[in-house]
Design a protein around this motif. Structure first.
Motif, PDB file in Angstrom:
ATOM      1  N   GLN A 257      10.146  23.125  73.815  1.00 34.91           N
ATOM      2  CA  GLN A 257      10.525  21.739  73.627  1.00 34.91           C
ATOM      3  C   GLN A 257      11.986  21.712  73.186  1.00 34.91           C
ATOM      4  OE1 GLN A 257       8.496  19.641  70.421  1.00 34.91           O
ATOM      5  NE2 GLN A 257       7.732  21.590  69.664  1.00 34.91           N
ATOM      6  N   ASP A 258      12.686  20.671  73.600  1.00 40.13           N
ATOM      7  CA  ASP A 258      14.076  20.538  73.186  1.00 40.13           C
ATOM      8  C   ASP A 258      14.447  19.075  73.035  1.00 40.13           C
ATOM      9  OD1 ASP A 258      15.176  19.590  75.814  1.00 40.13           O
ATOM     10  OD2 ASP A 258      14.686  21.619  76.454  1.00 40.13           O
ATOM     11  N   LEU A 259      15.477  18.855  72.248  1.00 38.42           N
ATOM     12  CA  LEU A 259      15.951  17.515  71.934  1.00 38.42           C
ATOM     13  C   LEU A 259      17.473  17.534  71.946  1.00 38.42           C
ATOM     14  CD1 LEU A 259      15.372  14.597  70.731  1.00 38.42           C
ATOM     15  CD2 LEU A 259      15.725  15.661  68.506  1.00 38.42           C
ATOM     16  N   ALA A 260      18.082  16.497  72.515  1.00 39.52           N
ATOM     17  CA  ALA A 260      19.536  16.339  72.490  1.00 39.52           C
ATOM     18  C   ALA A 260      19.849  14.869  72.235  1.00 39.52           C
ATOM     19  CB  ALA A 260      20.156  16.780  73.815  1.00 39.52           C
ATOM     20  N   PHE A 261      20.892  14.612  71.458  1.00 42.36           N
ATOM     21  CA  PHE A 261      21.268  13.226  71.177  1.00 42.36           C
ATOM     22  C   PHE A 261      22.769  13.114  70.947  1.00 42.36           C
ATOM     23  CE2 PHE A 261      20.703  15.060  67.004  1.00 42.36           C
ATOM     24  CZ  PHE A 261      21.754  14.519  66.265  1.00 42.36           C
ATOM     25  N   LYS A 262      23.280  11.901  71.116  1.00 41.26           N
ATOM     26  CA  LYS A 262      24.675  11.615  70.819  1.00 41.26           C
ATOM     27  C   LYS A 262      24.796  10.141  70.434  1.00 41.26           C
ATOM     28  CE  LYS A 262      29.382  12.105  72.536  1.00 41.26           C
ATOM     29  NZ  LYS A 262      30.225  12.502  73.664  1.00 41.26           N
ATOM     30  N   LEU A 263      25.449   9.897  69.315  1.00 42.74           N
ATOM     31  CA  LEU A 263      25.725   8.541  68.835  1.00 42.74           C
ATOM     32  C   LEU A 263      27.242   8.355  68.847  1.00 42.74           C
ATOM     33  CD1 LEU A 263      23.418   8.633  65.692  1.00 42.74           C
ATOM     34  CD2 LEU A 263      22.845   7.736  67.943  1.00 42.74           C
ATOM     35  N   ASN A 264      27.717   7.240  69.396  1.00 42.79           N
ATOM     36  CA  ASN A 264      29.151   6.962  69.500  1.00 42.79           C
ATOM     37  C   ASN A 264      29.507   5.701  68.729  1.00 42.79           C
ATOM     38  OD1 ASN A 264      30.070   8.987  71.533  1.00 42.79           O
ATOM     39  ND2 ASN A 264      28.434   7.995  72.674  1.00 42.79           N
ATOM     40  N   PHE A 265      30.611   5.763  67.975  1.00 39.41           N
ATOM     41  CA  PHE A 265      31.079   4.630  67.188  1.00 39.41           C
ATOM     42  C   PHE A 265      32.584   4.479  67.396  1.00 39.41           C
ATOM     43  CE2 PHE A 265      27.547   6.681  65.024  1.00 39.41           C
ATOM     44  CZ  PHE A 265      26.662   5.629  64.883  1.00 39.41           C
ATOM     45  N   TYR A 266      33.040   3.233  67.542  1.00 35.47           N
ATOM     46  CA  TYR A 266      34.452   2.952  67.756  1.00 35.47           C
ATOM     47  C   TYR A 266      34.970   2.074  66.633  1.00 35.47           C
ATOM     48  CZ  TYR A 266      33.456   4.788  72.330  1.00 35.47           C
ATOM     49  OH  TYR A 266      33.064   5.610  73.349  1.00 35.47           O
ATOM     50  N   THR A 267      36.208   2.341  66.221  1.00 38.39           N
ATOM     51  CA  THR A 267      36.854   1.513  65.209  1.00 38.39           C
ATOM     52  C   THR A 267      38.168   1.001  65.782  1.00 38.39           C
ATOM     53  OG1 THR A 267      38.100   3.335  64.215  1.00 38.39           O
ATOM     54  CG2 THR A 267      35.870   2.958  63.376  1.00 38.39           C
ATOM     55  N   LYS A 268      38.704  -0.055  65.170  1.00 41.71           N
ATOM     56  CA  LYS A 268      39.974  -0.611  65.652  1.00 41.71           C
ATOM     57  C   LYS A 268      41.159   0.246  65.240  1.00 41.71           C
ATOM     58  CE  LYS A 268      38.447  -5.360  65.953  1.00 41.71           C
ATOM     59  NZ  LYS A 268      38.620  -6.734  65.493  1.00 41.71           N
ATOM     60  N   LYS A 269      41.100   0.844  64.041  1.00 42.12           N
ATOM     61  CA  LYS A 269      42.267   1.560  63.534  1.00 42.12           C
ATOM     62  C   LYS A 269      42.064   3.067  63.411  1.00 42.12           C
ATOM     63  CE  LYS A 269      44.099  -2.340  60.972  1.00 42.12           C
ATOM     64  NZ  LYS A 269      44.560  -2.832  59.679  1.00 42.12           N
ATOM     65  N   ALA A 270      40.842   3.528  63.215  1.00 40.88           N
ATOM     66  CA  ALA A 270      40.624   4.956  62.926  1.00 40.88           C
ATOM     67  C   ALA A 270      40.191   5.770  64.147  1.00 40.88           C
ATOM     68  CB  ALA A 270      39.584   5.104  61.817  1.00 40.88           C
ATOM     69  N   GLY A 271      40.118   5.184  65.320  1.00 41.06           N
ATOM     70  CA  GLY A 271      39.715   5.930  66.511  1.00 41.06           C
ATOM     71  C   GLY A 271      38.204   5.896  66.730  1.00 41.06           C
ATOM     72  N   SER A 272      37.711   6.869  67.457  1.00 42.65           N
ATOM     73  CA  SER A 272      36.280   6.912  67.774  1.00 42.65           C
ATOM     74  C   SER A 272      35.626   8.102  67.072  1.00 42.65           C
ATOM     75  CB  SER A 272      36.066   7.005  69.285  1.00 42.65           C
ATOM     76  OG  SER A 272      36.576   8.221  69.778  1.00 42.65           O
ATOM     77  N   PHE A 273      34.358   7.935  66.752  1.00 42.49           N
ATOM     78  CA  PHE A 273      33.560   8.965  66.108  1.00 42.49           C
ATOM     79  C   PHE A 273      32.284   9.158  66.912  1.00 42.49           C
ATOM     80  CE2 PHE A 273      36.141   7.162  62.789  1.00 42.49           C
ATOM     81  CZ  PHE A 273      36.500   8.238  62.011  1.00 42.49           C
ATOM     82  N   SER A 274      31.814  10.385  67.004  1.00 45.85           N
ATOM     83  CA  SER A 274      30.510  10.640  67.615  1.00 45.85           C
ATOM     84  C   SER A 274      29.771  11.675  66.772  1.00 45.85           C
ATOM     85  CB  SER A 274      30.629  11.093  69.071  1.00 45.85           C
ATOM     86  OG  SER A 274      31.329  12.308  69.169  1.00 45.85           O
ATOM     87  N   PHE A 275      28.481  11.476  66.680  1.00 45.87           N
ATOM     88  CA  PHE A 275      27.587  12.387  65.975  1.00 45.87           C
ATOM     89  C   PHE A 275      26.619  12.892  67.030  1.00 45.87           C
ATOM     90  CE2 PHE A 275      23.578  12.904  63.472  1.00 45.87           C
ATOM     91  CZ  PHE A 275      23.964  14.053  62.806  1.00 45.87           C
ATOM     92  N   TRP A 276      26.505  14.203  67.191  1.00 44.42           N
ATOM     93  CA  TRP A 276      25.699  14.769  68.268  1.00 44.42           C
ATOM     94  C   TRP A 276      24.867  15.934  67.751  1.00 44.42           C
ATOM     95  CZ3 TRP A 276      26.778  19.846  68.793  1.00 44.42           C
ATOM     96  CH2 TRP A 276      28.008  20.289  68.315  1.00 44.42           C
ATOM     97  N   GLY A 277      23.856  16.278  68.517  1.00 44.67           N
ATOM     98  CA  GLY A 277      23.046  17.432  68.156  1.00 44.67           C
ATOM     99  C   GLY A 277      22.142  17.842  69.299  1.00 44.67           C
ATOM    100  N   LEU A 278      21.700  19.071  69.237  1.00 41.59           N
ATOM    101  CA  LEU A 278      20.712  19.573  70.183  1.00 41.59           C
ATOM    102  C   LEU A 278      19.945  20.705  69.525  1.00 41.59           C
ATOM    103  CD1 LEU A 278      21.805  22.411  72.046  1.00 41.59           C
ATOM    104  CD2 LEU A 278      23.590  20.716  72.245  1.00 41.59           C
ATOM    105  N   GLY A 279      18.726  20.863  69.952  1.00 43.68           N
ATOM    106  CA  GLY A 279      17.897  21.923  69.392  1.00 43.68           C
ATOM    107  C   GLY A 279      16.770  22.276  70.341  1.00 43.68           C
ATOM    108  N   LEU A 280      16.237  23.482  70.158  1.00 44.01           N
ATOM    109  CA  LEU A 280      15.131  23.921  70.998  1.00 44.01           C
ATOM    110  C   LEU A 280      14.219  24.861  70.232  1.00 44.01           C
ATOM    111  CD1 LEU A 280      15.333  27.121  72.171  1.00 44.01           C
ATOM    112  CD2 LEU A 280      17.292  26.132  73.298  1.00 44.01           C
TER     113      LEU A 280
END
Length: 171
Positions: free
Chosen positions: A87-110
């Protein structure tokens, strides 16, 4: 989104890697509408979902989970039937700001379990291992945070911090 595999000499962005680099880039989730899918195949069952977290801020999510078909039907198979149960899982969350740029939180596992059962009839042994029970359990996980900041002249700086772990148990 895209994956690259390097052996030998590496571009400078991979620092001092020794034997090989597998660079996997996960795409961003759909930031305008939710989409979901489910698949059932000979190898496994797969569930995926993506969509906006906050439409006004362009944030999104992407998640995918797979489970092996043999793991689902293992109770129906003969006792000596062996196969891979993963079994495996992968994810990615993306966030954008007006002044600080973009951030993403990601992960994967098996998690992967496989093995063989010894043949009881010694006349069927072709190799020494045919008379041995073997089990292999392995796991892997990685997660990280990425930040990308764009400057006014189309230049940008990209920073990532990540942690990973893996293991293998043979018995």
């Amino acid at each position: 989104a895209n994956s690259d595999f390097f052996t030998g000499a590496f571009p400078s962005e991979y620092n001092n890697a020794i034997s090989g680099v597998f660079d996997m880039k996960m795409r961003k989730g759909n930031n305008s509408k939710h989409e979901h899918s489910a698949e059932l195949g000979l190898i496994g069952i797969d569930f995926a979902s993506e969509g906006p977290l906050n439409k006004s801020k362009n944030s999104s999510y992407l998640v995918n989970y797979r489970y092996s078909t043999l793991g689902l039907v293992s109770s129906l198979l003969p006792e000596d039937a062996q196969g891979t149960n993963y079994q495996d899982l992968a994810f990615k969350l993306n966030f954008y700001t007006k002044k600080a740029g973009s951030f993403s939180f990601w992960g994967l596992g098996l998690i992967d379990n496989s093995g063989t059962t010894a043949k009881k009839d010694t006349s069927l042994w072709e190799y020494k291992k045919d008379g041995q029970n073997e089990k292999a359990k392995q796991f892997m996980g990685a997660t990280g945070i990425n930040h990308r900041y764009f400057f006014k002249n189309n230049a940008y700086i990209n920073s990532t911090i990540a942690i990973s772990a893996s293991g293998l148990k043979l018995s």
